[in-house]
Design an enzyme around this catalytic site. Structure first.
Site, short mmCIF file in Angstrom:
data_model
loop_
_atom_site.label_atom_id
_atom_site.label_comp_id
_atom_site.label_asym_id
_atom_site.label_seq_id
_atom_site.Cartn_x
_atom_site.Cartn_y
_atom_site.Cartn_z
N ASP A 169 0.86 -1.18 0.00
CA ASP A 169 0.00 0.00 0.00
C ASP A 169 0.91 1.23 0.00
O ASP A 169 2.11 1.17 0.28
CB ASP A 169 -0.97 0.01 1.18
CG ASP A 169 -2.18 0.92 0.89
OD1 ASP A 169 -2.15 1.68 -0.09
OD2 ASP A 169 -3.16 0.86 1.65
C1 BGC Z 1 -5.12 3.26 0.14
C2 BGC Z 1 -5.36 2.15 -0.86
C3 BGC Z 1 -5.29 2.67 -2.27
C4 BGC Z 1 -3.94 3.37 -2.46
C5 BGC Z 1 -3.74 3.90 -3.86
C6 BGC Z 1 -3.89 4.08 -0.19
O1 BGC Z 1 -3.83 5.22 0.60
O2 BGC Z 1 -4.99 2.69 1.42
O3 BGC Z 1 -6.61 1.54 -0.62
O4 BGC Z 1 -5.45 1.63 -3.18
O5 BGC Z 1 -3.86 4.45 -1.55
O6 BGC Z 1 -4.53 4.99 -4.11
#
Ligand code: BGC
Length: 732
Positions: A281
């Site tokens: 993530d």
């Molecule tokens: C979130 C994810 C997301 C990623 C990309 C993160 O802050 O936790 O769910 O896919 O950002 O945007």
């Protein structure tokens, strides 16, 4: 080091015969592996590491990284024009011309926005959830997205956590069914299709168990709970073909998810045989320093890679440190190669080398089509849950002479989009007010905002009260704005924000029959409303077709049949409150020294699985055959469900079991099956569930999956409380 020259075009010309052969033939594994070998033989270490790096947006800095072969993937670039542009740089201006994998958060729609996942789960209609994901994939793919960071398959037992909006709620069975539906919808039969996107099950793992519901917070749970509650939807997603996984932000029992060898390698790859790749993530590799498990970015990169994170989303840690780690001998080239191969394999299987670009004409013809909006309406209607309907206040008659439509969310066109808007636009959204206006004549409607979502002002109440006094019925649309749920939106209070409860009280006090329509991203503590207001609809955030779906339900053109995928507590003090809890030595009873509160009932306000209809369903004649498993691998539990009302309706028939006595204490109930059925007035159906022996086990004290002999209770009913009760035995 090889000299970096721009030979991309030439190399691909040389590889063309092979490329064409693969394009026209089934992608058999040995050819894919040979192709990866050929490509990797040409890659420098820096180019290999580049494949492991993902960046966000088009910027001069990122374009330079792409040209230098230092980016394998990019996120948040959307639309045919932008994606073609960035892809062209990768293909024509980088030395090897390896296409980028373009990822986006296509969570509940791309341009056509569907209900938020918590609402989709309320439909208990996986076939419709799958359809919504198919549409999202078609639109996203036509716009140049190859990969979605979805489905979010976290289990959430704590509604303070704002991300509960993004998941399927509290139950691992429902969560697993939904996980499968999303993956099948996004990826289709074969994710290489130009209409499909690659799925990414996230956030691995147990992110939803954040202590105190505070986003990104520590998770400390037993391995049994991990395996029985939090892991099953991931396994279901992988079984359905999900080829990527996102490692979460949280610490699990002291180990951050993006440095967790146990979950990322032992469970994911060694136990489950996962063959795809893992992306971290956002910045979670860099955040290993904050977790206090790495002293430097270099150590963070090493830990993440060795744990099993193949692609670094956003932190630059891999790009800036892995080469030195190889030079110092702390990492082997083989460690890097393994992740590069996994990523290239997905790129090849997605046919990015053959189809790197999209046609803008296809994008224009696909997004927000009438067909897609029609599906969005069907799905939105199915996601609505009728929580209360005293004296059949609903459905309303279209012949009523006047209707007050009150509340800060009545005319709101942004909130129904939810917290992941993607390419959705407020201008595409039908507000509740607009939906009602399309249903009944404008002149009958008295519309008043009454108050803001979060403000405490009461000056608008007088106009709301006046409208309610003049109307036959008042519909109040209240709840949370979109930014009150989703990521980094944990709340310590689950009350309606601002002065909204005061507005409900003022309108209710007029004596005009009142309907509350809740638009929110999580369960709310609406005790006063639940006690006094005769009719309550939980609509969550329903996407583009919000107003049409709500108006269909309010006026009876659609009979609501959704059920809650999550428990509504009476108070934050009861959290975590979920239906599949263990018993205690002192179950709640009249006695003082039993497990309860002295200031509030121990029961929820609305329980998991509950939801009403404009008709009624009667359950009878529970049968379990055979009554004892004997040697059989499965038994059939069934009951007759009859629509005893006077209109057609949907019922979600639910099957629960309890392992009564076991070597470890087991939940008082566990959902093991459900079917949403439609019955015409008076019609009945015997609904059958197959219970496999293997579905009845648990992880014992040695973390071994066991199915223990003994008595099991069974319930078939319309919610997690009550239902027809029977039992069966498993013998040795
Ligand atoms: C979130 C994810 C997301 C990623 C990309 C993160 O802050 O936790 O769910 O896919 O950002 O945007």
């Amino acid at each position: 080091m090889m000299k970096v020259v721009k030979l991309g075009g030439l190399i691909w010309l040389l590889l063309l015969p092979l490329t064409l052969a693969i394009a026209g033939a089934p992608q058999d594994n040995s050819r894919i592996e040979a192709r990866i070998d050929t490509l990797m033989a040409k890659m420098t270490l820096a180019e290999k590491i580049g494949q492991l790096a993902q960046y966000r947006d088009i910027s001069d800095e990122n374009l330079a990284l792409i040209r230098a072969g230092k980016a394998g993937s990019i996120l948040s670039v959307r639309g045919a024009q932008a994606t073609n542009h960035v892809q062209k740089v990768a293909i024509e201006e980088s030395r090897l011309g390896i296409p980028l994998l373009i990822g986006n958060d296509v969570i509940h729609g791309y341009r056509t926005i569907f209900p938020i996942p918590l609402a989709l789960a309320s439909s208990w209609a996986p076939e419709w959830v799958q359809k919504s994901a198919t549409v999202a994939a078609q639109e996203a793919a036509a716009s140049g997205t190859h990969w979605t960071f979805a489905p979010m398959v976290d289990i959430a037992r704590d509604p303070r956590w704002g991300r509960i909006a993004e998941c399927a709620g509290e139950d691992p069975h429902l969560g697993s069914v939904m996980a499968r539906a999303y993956v099948q919808g996004f990826q289709g039969e074969d994710f290489s299709a130009s209409t499909a996107v690659i799925a990414c099950a996230k956030h691995y793992v147990a992110y939803g168990a954040a202590t105190a519901g505070r986003d990104y917070n520590t998770v400390d749970i037993s391995e049994q709970t991990l395996r029985e509650i939090y892991l099953p939807p991931f396994q279901a997603a992988i079984d359905a073909g999900a080829i990527t996984i996102m490692s979460a932000f949280n610490c699990l029992n002291g180990v951050p998810a993006s440095a967790n060898y146990f979950t990322l390698t032992q469970i994911l790859r060694q136990e489950w045989g996962f063959g795809g790749f893992v992306v971290s993530d956002w910045n979670s590799v860099g955040e290993l320093l904050n977790h206090g498990v790495a002293v430097s970015y270099s150590e963070a990169g090493k830990k993440a890679l060795l744990a099993g994170v193949d692609m670094d989303m956003g932190s630059h840690v891999y790009n800036q440190n892995l080469a030195d780690l190889v030079t110092n001998g702390e990492l082997a080239v083989a460690d890097i190669d393994q992740s590069v191969r996994r990523i290239l394999r997905v790129k090849i299987r997605k046919r990015l080398f053959e189809q790197p670009y999209v046609e803008p004409e296809r994008e224009a013809a696909t997004v927000l089509s009438a067909e897609n909006l029609a599906i969005a309406l069907q799905v939105a209607r199915r996601s609505i849950v009728l929580l209360k309907n005293d004296n059949h206040l609903l459905p309303l008659s279209k012949k009523l002479k006047s209707l007050a439509v009150i509340g800060p969310l009545a005319a709101d066109r942004y909130t129904p989009l939810g917290s992941w808007v993607c390419e959705g636009r407020a201008e595409d959204v039908i507000s509740v007010l607009a939906g009602i206006k399309q249903k009944i004549a404008d002149k009958k409607i008295l519309s008043v905002q009454g108050c803001d979502i979060a403000g405490k002002q009461t000056d608008g109440f007088a106009a709301a009260v006046a409208a309610a006094q003049r109307a036959e019925v008042a519909v109040l649309v209240v709840g949370e704005s979109a930014n009150l749920s989703g990521e980094a939106a944990s709340r310590t209070s689950l009350d309606l924000p601002g002065g909204q409860e005061g507005l409900i009280k003022a309108v209710y006090a007029t004596g005009t029959p009142t309907v509350v329509v809740l638009m929110n991203g999580r369960p709310l503590t609406i005790n006063w409303t639940a006690e006094h207001v005769p009719a309550i609809l939980e609509i969550w955030q329903l996407g583009d077709q919000c107003g049409n779906a709500v108006a269909d339900v309010l006026f009876g053109d659609y009979n609501p049949g959704g059920k809650l995928p999550v428990t509504f507590p009476r108070s934050v003090g009861q959290i975590p409150l979920y239906y599949n809890h263990l018993n205690t030595g002192r179950p709640p009873a009249a006695d003082k020294f039993t497990s309860k509160y002295i200031d509030l009932p121990v029961t929820p306000l609305f329980s998991f699985g509950c939801g009403l209809s404009y008709t009624q369903f009667d359950y009878r004649d529970l049968q379990i055959t055979p009554a004892d498993f004997g040697d059989s691998a499965a038994i059939i539990a069934s009951a007759v469900v009859q629509n005893t009302g006077d209109r057609s309706g949907d019922e979600v028939v639910q099957l629960y079991v309890q392992d009564v006595i076991a070597s470890l204490s087991r939940p008082v109930k566990e959902l093991k099956g459900f079917q949403r059925i439609t019955l015409a007035a008076g019609d009945k159906q015997r609904v059958e569930f197959r219970l496999n022996r293997n579905d009845l086990g648990f992880y014992d004290k040695d973390i071994k999956y066991v199915v223990e002999p003994g008595l099991f209770k069974v319930w078939i009913g319309g919610n997690s409380e009550g239902g027809l009760e029977g039992s069966f035995e498993i013998r040795n």
